[in-house]
Motif scaffolding. Structure first.
Motif, PDB file in Angstrom:
ATOM      1  N   UNK A  19      19.261  24.262  52.525  1.00  0.00           N
ATOM      2  CA  UNK A  19      19.178  23.039  53.305  1.00  0.00           C
ATOM      3  C   UNK A  19      18.083  22.099  52.843  1.00  0.00           C
ATOM      4  N   UNK A  20      17.155  22.617  52.041  1.00  0.00           N
ATOM      5  CA  UNK A  20      16.062  21.792  51.510  1.00  0.00           C
ATOM      6  C   UNK A  20      16.420  21.281  50.118  1.00  0.00           C
ATOM      7  N   UNK A  21      16.664  22.208  49.192  1.00  0.00           N
ATOM      8  CA  UNK A  21      16.865  21.840  47.791  1.00  0.00           C
ATOM      9  C   UNK A  21      18.302  21.428  47.493  1.00  0.00           C
ATOM     10  N   UNK A  22      19.192  21.549  48.480  1.00  0.00           N
ATOM     11  CA  UNK A  22      20.543  21.019  48.307  1.00  0.00           C
ATOM     12  C   UNK A  22      20.636  19.535  48.600  1.00  0.00           C
ATOM     13  N   UNK A  23      19.571  18.951  49.139  1.00  0.00           N
ATOM     14  CA  UNK A  23      19.573  17.525  49.486  1.00  0.00           C
ATOM     15  C   UNK A  23      19.550  16.653  48.229  1.00  0.00           C
ATOM     16  N   UNK A  24      20.215  15.528  48.288  1.00  0.00           N
ATOM     17  CA  UNK A  24      20.252  14.614  47.144  1.00  0.00           C
ATOM     18  C   UNK A  24      18.867  14.091  46.777  1.00  0.00           C
ATOM     19  N   UNK A  25      17.990  13.969  47.781  1.00  0.00           N
ATOM     20  CA  UNK A  25      16.639  13.476  47.515  1.00  0.00           C
ATOM     21  C   UNK A  25      15.868  14.398  46.582  1.00  0.00           C
ATOM     22  N   UNK A  26      16.242  15.672  46.527  1.00  0.00           N
ATOM     23  CA  UNK A  26      15.590  16.638  45.652  1.00  0.00           C
ATOM     24  C   UNK A  26      16.490  17.030  44.479  1.00  0.00           C
ATOM     25  N   UNK A  27      17.440  16.168  44.169  1.00  0.00           N
ATOM     26  CA  UNK A  27      18.290  16.393  43.011  1.00  0.00           C
ATOM     27  C   UNK A  27      19.515  17.231  43.270  1.00  0.00           C
ATOM     28  N   UNK A  28      19.756  17.588  44.528  1.00  0.00           N
ATOM     29  CA  UNK A  28      20.897  18.428  44.855  1.00  0.00           C
ATOM     30  C   UNK A  28      22.186  17.642  45.018  1.00  0.00           C
ATOM     31  N   UNK A  29      23.238  18.369  45.303  1.00  0.00           N
ATOM     32  CA  UNK A  29      24.563  17.765  45.459  1.00  0.00           C
ATOM     33  C   UNK A  29      24.701  17.067  46.807  1.00  0.00           C
ATOM     34  N   UNK A  30      23.973  17.550  47.823  1.00  0.00           N
ATOM     35  CA  UNK A  30      24.083  16.996  49.170  1.00  0.00           C
ATOM     36  C   UNK A  30      25.173  17.689  49.966  1.00  0.00           C
ATOM     37  N   UNK A  31      25.477  17.138  51.146  1.00  0.00           N
ATOM     38  CA  UNK A  31      26.501  17.724  51.999  1.00  0.00           C
ATOM     39  C   UNK A  31      26.037  18.957  52.735  1.00  0.00           C
ATOM     40  N   UNK A  32      24.732  19.049  52.982  1.00  0.00           N
ATOM     41  CA  UNK A  32      24.164  20.211  53.668  1.00  0.00           C
ATOM     42  C   UNK A  32      23.069  19.723  54.605  1.00  0.00           C
ATOM     43  N   UNK A  33      22.866  20.462  55.683  1.00  0.00           N
ATOM     44  CA  UNK A  33      21.878  20.077  56.695  1.00  0.00           C
ATOM     45  C   UNK A  33      20.866  21.197  56.886  1.00  0.00           C
TER      46      UNK A  33
END
Length: 400
Positions: free
Chosen positions: A326-340
């Motif tokens: 939920x942290x490193x999956x965020x787009x702000x950290x280079x992840x794909x997103x779609x997670x909370x």
């Protein structure tokens, strides 16, 4: 083309199942190398027999509980679409059977054989597939509820929480109910060290697990179309991150060094399809350090005799993996997103709570009825002689 795709997918899943099946040899040798010599045979036998019990329990009950598919139909029906449902069962069985393999390491050297086999049947037949069905088959509308609350469902791509945290948190009450090995913690406050019996076998077990883990993670896509190189490289980066952190935190201790990559891989399972490789490196490094710190704390200060450190390794690093997605999956950290992060927290807490409760109930009931622990004399002689009537390396041949 449809037939070709079905056959290719079936082969893809089958290869994943074989790779994860091989991981059980890794569990066996990791435990064999860690326990004392008088318990090495028992380590090998437990993993194989636990897997066999798991296969029957999951085929007859567990897979139906999780996915609603029964195999009590004709073989002709089972073979339809290249038997894809059967190989999917095989693949997911290897995940389910990892639960008792994880628990085995925590309760090593003093647990009775029969009661543990009963626990395996209940855990793989009912406890694990109940939560597996909630996360991976959206049972009871719980995922929908999390999605409504946080905007996204709980995401666990390859089982940081569903498999690893589940195994580690079921093992914790089992370890506490069993108590420490005889003479491990003395009344005067001193501790008796039980160093690993065989570092080469421990290392071999770790390497087998590491290699098989790429089947565990990459093949969790369960189709060629869904296969992603991102999952493979994230697994690699988490593995090396865990290794380097454990090397530093463990001050070159080979036991920590070889468990470090496992900690990293446990943590990256949940978000391996979402993170940037550098994020996976950080997730693995945190897990490697967390394992060393918590293993030392549980053994030395809290006096919890978790022989292989399965609660820190699988329970805590698995929970960290659920949160980390939920942290490193965020787009702000280079992840794909779609997670909370909120969804990941809710799902992780649910998994931990269910595992701890179920572990307490199953092992508590067995302790009250059949008993969990070897007698003092049996433990002194070792599980090899007490249960299997032979040691790993007999000292001499019998003279007739």
């Amino acid at each position: 083309m449809d037939a070709l795709k079905q056959g290719a997918d079936a082969l893809f899943i089958l290869l994943g199942a074989i790779m994860v099946l091989a991981m059980h040899a890794g569990f066996a040798f990791l435990e064999l190398g860690t326990v004392r010599r008088k318990n090495q045979v028992n380590a090998l036998v437990k993993i194989l027999v636990d897997f066999s019990i798991s296969a029957v329990a999951y085929f007859v009950v567990g897979y139906t509980v999780a996915y609603g598919t029964s195999f009590f139909v004709g073989a002709e029906q089972l073979a339809q679409r290249n038997g894809v449902e059967l190989v999917r069962f095989f693949f997911l069985l290897t995940f389910a059977a990892a639960i008792p393999a994880i628990i085995s390491g925590g309760i090593a050297e003093r647990a009775r054989f029969g009661p543990q086999l009963l626990a395996t049947a209940v855990i793989v037949g009912l406890v694990y597939p109940f939560f597996e069905g909630i996360v991976w088959n959206r049972h009871f509308g719980i995922q929908e509820g999390i999605e409504h609350l946080s905007g996204h469902a709980f995401h666990d791509f390859a089982g940081s929480v569903v498999v690893h945290a589940m195994g580690g948190w079921i093992a914790l009450p089992a370890v506490l109910l069993l108590g420490p090995r005889s003479n491990r913690y003395r009344k005067d406050g001193a501790m008796s060290a039980h160093p690993p019996s065989n570092i080469p076998f421990l290392a071999l077990g770790a390497w087998i697990l590491v290699v098989g883990w790429f089947g565990f993670n990459v093949m969790s896509a369960q189709s060629l179309e869904g296969m992603s190189g991102l999952v493979a490289v994230n697994s690699l980066m988490a593995m090396v991150g865990g290794t380097l952190a454990a090397l530093a935190a463990g001050r070159n201790d080979p036991g920590f060094v070889h468990n470090g990559p496992l900690a990293g891989l446990v943590a990256v399972c949940a978000g391996s399809d979402l993170m940037h490789p550098l994020g996976a490196l950080v997730v693995g490094a945190v897990a490697g350090g967390l394992f060393v710190w918590m293993f030392t704390l549980t053994q030395n200060r809290w006096k919890i005799d978790d022989v292989l450190g399965v609660w820190p390794l699988h329970g805590l690093c698995g929970a960290w993996g659920g949160i980390a997605a939920g942290i490193f999956g965020q787009k702000a950290l280079g992840g794909v997103g779609g997670v909370s992060l909120l969804a990941q927290g809710i799902g992780t807490v649910m998994g931990v709570a269910w595992a701890a409760l179920a572990g307490t109930l199953v092992y508590g009931l067995l302790k009250r009825t059949l008993g969990l622990r070897l007698s003092q004399e049996e433990e002194f002689d070792g599980a090899d002689l007490s249960i299997h009537r032979i040691t790993a390396s007999p000292e001499r041949e019998v003279s007739w």
